[in-house]
Design an enzyme around this catalytic site. Structure first.
Site, PDB file in Angstrom:
ATOM      1  N   ASP A  45       0.759  -1.387  -0.339  1.00 20.05           N
ATOM      2  CA  ASP A  45       0.154  -0.279   0.135  1.00 20.05           C
ATOM      3  C   ASP A  45       0.883   1.311   0.024  1.00 20.05           C
ATOM      4  OD1 ASP A  45      -1.957   1.717   0.193  1.00 20.05           O
ATOM      5  OD2 ASP A  45      -2.651   1.408   2.323  1.00 20.05           O
ATOM      6  N   GLU A  49      -3.247   2.433  -8.406  1.00 15.61           N
ATOM      7  CA  GLU A  49      -3.850   3.228  -9.302  1.00 15.61           C
ATOM      8  C   GLU A  49      -5.257   3.358  -9.089  1.00 15.61           C
ATOM      9  OE1 GLU A  49      -3.756   6.622 -11.516  1.00 15.61           O
ATOM     10  OE2 GLU A  49      -1.923   5.544 -11.511  1.00 15.61           O
TER      11      GLU A  49
END
Length: 116
Positions: free
Chosen positions: A71, A80
């Site tokens: 993350d 994205e």
């Protein structure tokens, strides 16, 4: 995508805001910038802190071919949030909702049931 996986001890959702464990740093300018009049620039982009805004319902790119996921905001491949796979994902969720509404949603053996 909704948590039936082994990442972070399991039950990790790749849909932002779904469940108790989900990405906190999606690669998205609007979510990673603070409210105005605060400035938004490279320091905010490079920060390890969670995004100040939650992109509720957005699907991130997800894990790699070996089921690894970090993350990290700068990892645009896996973090994205784009319209191409989010539109398909939202369509699939609409199908799930329809099946639940007409009482035809199949029984699963998921460790992490589909509920928020």
């Amino acid at each position: 995508m909704l948590g039936d996986n082994h990442h972070d001890g399991g039950c990790y959702s790749y849909e932002v805001g779904y469940g108790s464990k989900y990405p906190l740093r999606p690669h998205h300018a609007g979510a990673s910038c603070p409210n105005k009049p605060a400035t938004c620039g490279w320091p905010q982009y490079e920060s390890a802190a969670p995004n100040p805004h939650v992109l509720q319902g957005a699907l991130v790119g997800g894990p790699d071919q070996n089921d690894n996921f970090r993350d990290v905001r700068s990892d645009y491949v896996h973090n994205e949030v784009t319209t191409d796979y989010n539109s398909g994902f939202q369509g699939a969720l609409a199908g799930i909702l329809h099946l639940q509404t007409v009482n035809h949603f199949p029984t699963t053996n998921n460790k992490c049931p589909c509920n928020a």
